[in-house]
Design a protein around this motif. Structure first.
Motif, PDB file in Angstrom:
ATOM      1  N   TYR A  77       0.843  -1.187   0.000  1.00  0.00           N
ATOM      2  CA  TYR A  77       0.000   0.000   0.000  1.00  0.00           C
ATOM      3  C   TYR A  77       0.882   1.241   0.000  1.00  0.00           C
ATOM      4  N   CYS A 198      -1.482  -5.389   5.154  1.00  0.00           N
ATOM      5  CA  CYS A 198      -2.262  -4.182   5.454  1.00  0.00           C
ATOM      6  C   CYS A 198      -2.266  -3.822   6.933  1.00  0.00           C
ATOM      7  N   LYS A 255      -9.531   4.042  -2.850  1.00  0.00           N
ATOM      8  CA  LYS A 255      -9.628   2.989  -3.859  1.00  0.00           C
ATOM      9  C   LYS A 255     -10.644   1.962  -3.389  1.00  0.00           C
ATOM     10  N   CYS A 306     -13.018  -4.289  -0.817  1.00  0.00           N
ATOM     11  CA  CYS A 306     -11.918  -3.619  -0.113  1.00  0.00           C
ATOM     12  C   CYS A 306     -12.003  -2.116  -0.354  1.00  0.00           C
ATOM     13  N   GLU A 308      -9.744   1.101   0.415  1.00  0.00           N
ATOM     14  CA  GLU A 308      -8.421   1.533   0.852  1.00  0.00           C
ATOM     15  C   GLU A 308      -8.416   3.051   1.016  1.00  0.00           C
ATOM     16  N   VAL A 317      -2.537   4.168   6.325  1.00  0.00           N
ATOM     17  CA  VAL A 317      -3.438   3.502   5.380  1.00  0.00           C
ATOM     18  C   VAL A 317      -4.452   2.700   6.187  1.00  0.00           C
ATOM     19  N   THR A 319      -7.736   0.319   5.824  1.00  0.00           N
ATOM     20  CA  THR A 319      -8.401  -0.509   4.815  1.00  0.00           C
ATOM     21  C   THR A 319      -9.583  -1.227   5.448  1.00  0.00           C
ATOM     22  N   PHE A 321     -12.411  -4.179   4.917  1.00  0.00           N
ATOM     23  CA  PHE A 321     -12.720  -5.409   4.198  1.00  0.00           C
ATOM     24  C   PHE A 321     -14.140  -5.835   4.585  1.00  0.00           C
ATOM     25  N   LYS A 338      -8.345  -2.711   9.008  1.00  0.00           N
ATOM     26  CA  LYS A 338      -6.922  -2.906   9.238  1.00  0.00           C
ATOM     27  C   LYS A 338      -6.228  -1.557   9.066  1.00  0.00           C
TER      28      LYS A 338
END
Length: 513
Positions: A77, A198, A255, A306, A308, A317, A319, A321, A338
């Motif tokens: 990432y 991640c 993203k 996902c 991001e 970062v 993320t 899920f 995460k």
């Protein structure tokens, strides 16, 4: 079986069946990043500099990126892996030249001191060899710090295109393959954690609803909801995060994509996930295979949506899920956050470097060489032998692994920790108060968008929201505590997401080892 003829769907590409389109990247930049410096380039800069200032990290990059012939690479990432690997190869090349020279000089010194009777000429030759060793170590420091780090890696000077090409053709081919396979919708993981690369889990929740019952009609009888599939809910989540009134309009560089997560020990006989057992797994699979794993998840392969959310020039970062399962009249939705913490302080030391005069450069390098020469000289034979054997050891390891695969050994093709995770902070760090606030904001905004989307989806399909609303209230009563900040670090949910303040150790690590 899924249709193999369908093209892969890389991250950012949406499900064609639902007529969704990729999201265009925003024009803005995070915080105070210069307009010509992308987020991934900034984090890549820090890690590239770390390969010059921390030889152990450079050695680890080569082992995990270049040395793995069969394993998948963990998703990274916010960094350009081939660029970091190229600088790591250059770093180890400089170190190898130093060790070979020092080993030769040490041989001369020992020979001169061992010969009897000892003469002034032999002592003079030994003294000259020791002085040459001092200059060799000083040269290495000058080459790394002044010629590479300061000259090419300061914030306004670093360019991805300036990464040096490796001298070995095999290394160039390996890095070219990694660059071609940088993005994809398949993650092959090793170990118990599917979301490799991640960071740490900071929040995890789930819903279990009765989706077979609609609101009561005028006669007090429950209505029948409209039919829907897991695929439909995943598409609604992608649409909400990407184009709706959710995070896409509030935060930059988000993203949104689907990925298939598979255990690396369960793909050896699957030609869709491993076309060639003597090469790493592909990074992308067909949309049909994604759909199949969404509708019929198996113990070893599942599809997640996902989201991001990078920030702070790639230092943070977050993320999300998300996975849904609609079966037997029930709807199960699980989600996990995460967080990839900031880099360790020792990896940020480059921001303290600046241009110096030639006289100051020479003084610093000679002083550094004088301090570290004795230890480097004595250890040089060990490292010289180890470096000379490195290529043969890697080749023998690859031959041993290929032999195990050929004989039917259950080989684990899964990725382990990424080089970005290795560089992440540990423990607590009280400096980034705003970063901690942003982490909590990303998490709460994403969870709000998620639950609002699920609720709207269920309402549109005529599902009773009684269970949903009661469970969501409990979830938000707990998740509103996310982001509590004390004087020393960040606490998220029931676990702590940590960054580290290791400045004293960082200053030591920043010196070329």
């Amino acid at each position: 079986m899924p249709d193999k003829s369908r093209s892969p769907a890389p991250p950012g590409k949406k499900v064609n069946d639902h007529k969704l389109t990729p999201k265009a990247p925003p024009a803005g930049q995070d915080l105070d990043v210069p307009p010509d410096l992308a987020t991934d380039q900034e984090t890549t800069r820090y890690l590239s500099a770390a390969t010059q200032l921390n030889v152990e990290y450079a050695r680890n990059v080569i082992k995990e990126v270049v040395g793995e012939k069969f394993r998948a690479l963990a998703p990274t990432y916010g960094i350009d892996i081939p660029v970091v690997a190229m600088w790591a190869i250059r770093s180890m090349s400089i170190r190898a030249r130093r060790d070979y020279l020092l080993a030769g000089l040490l041989t001369i010194i020992v020979a001169c001191l061992a010969l009897t009777p000892m003469s002034l000429w032999l002592l003079a030759i030994a003294a000259l060899a020791a002085m040459a060793a001092w200059l060799v170590v000083a040269w290495e420091h000058w080459e790394r710090v002044h010629n590479v780090v300061i000259r090419t890696m300061l914030r306004n000077r670093f360019k991805l295109a300036n990464a040096p090409e490796p001298p070995r053709a095999a290394d160039r081919e390996r890095l070219a393959e990694i660059r071609r396979r940088r993005d994809g919708n398949l993650v092959v993981f090793s170990g118990p954690s599917a979301f490799v690369g991640c960071g740490k889990t900071v929040w995890s929740q789930r819903l279990l609803l009765d989706a077979s019952r609609g609101p009561d009609d005028d006669n007090g009888q429950p209505t029948v909801p409209q039919p829907f599939s897991t695929r439909d809910l995943h598409a609604a989540l992608i649409e909400a995060f990407d184009h709706g009134a959710g995070l896409g309009q509030s935060l930059q560089n988000i993203k949104v994509y689907e990925r298939l997560f598979v255990n690396g020990q369960h793909i050896q006989n699957n030609h869709q996930l491993l076309p060639d057992p003597y090469r790493p797994p592909p990074t992308s699979v067909s949309q049909g295979l994604l759909d199949e794993a969404t509708t019929h998840p198996s113990p070893e392969a599942r599809t997640y949506v996902c989201v991001e959310m990078p920030g702070w020039q790639g230092q943070l970062v977050v993320t999300l899920f998300v996975r849904a399962v609609h079966a037997g009249g029930s709807l199960f939705v699980e989600w996990t956050f995460k967080v990839l913490p900031p880099l360790r302080q020792s990896f940020l030391m480059i921001d303290r470097f600046y241009d110096q005069s030639r006289a100051q450069q020479l003084k610093n390098s000679l002083g550094r060489g004088l301090c570290t020469m004795p230890g480097a000289l004595l250890k040089s034979p060990y490292w010289a032998v180890k470096t000379s054997r490195a290529a043969r050891v890697a080749r023998n390891r690859a031959l041993r692994q290929s032999g195990q695969i050929r004989r039917g050994f259950i080989f684990d093709y899964g990725a382990r920790r990424s080089i970005r995770e290795t560089a992440s902070a540990r423990g607590k760090q009280g400096e980034h108060y705003f970063l901690a606030r942003d982490q909590a904001m990303y998490l709460l905004l994403a969870e709000k968008t998620l639950t609002r989307t699920v609720g709207a989806f269920l309402k549109d399909h005529g599902v009773s929201l009684a269970e949903f609303e009661s469970q969501i209230k409990v979830i938000f009563d707990n998740s509103i505590k996310v982001g509590n900040i004390d004087g020393s670090g960040v606490v998220v949910g029931h676990q702590s997401s940590s960054t580290v303040n290791d400045s004293a150790k960082g200053q030591r690590d920043a010196k070329p080892g």
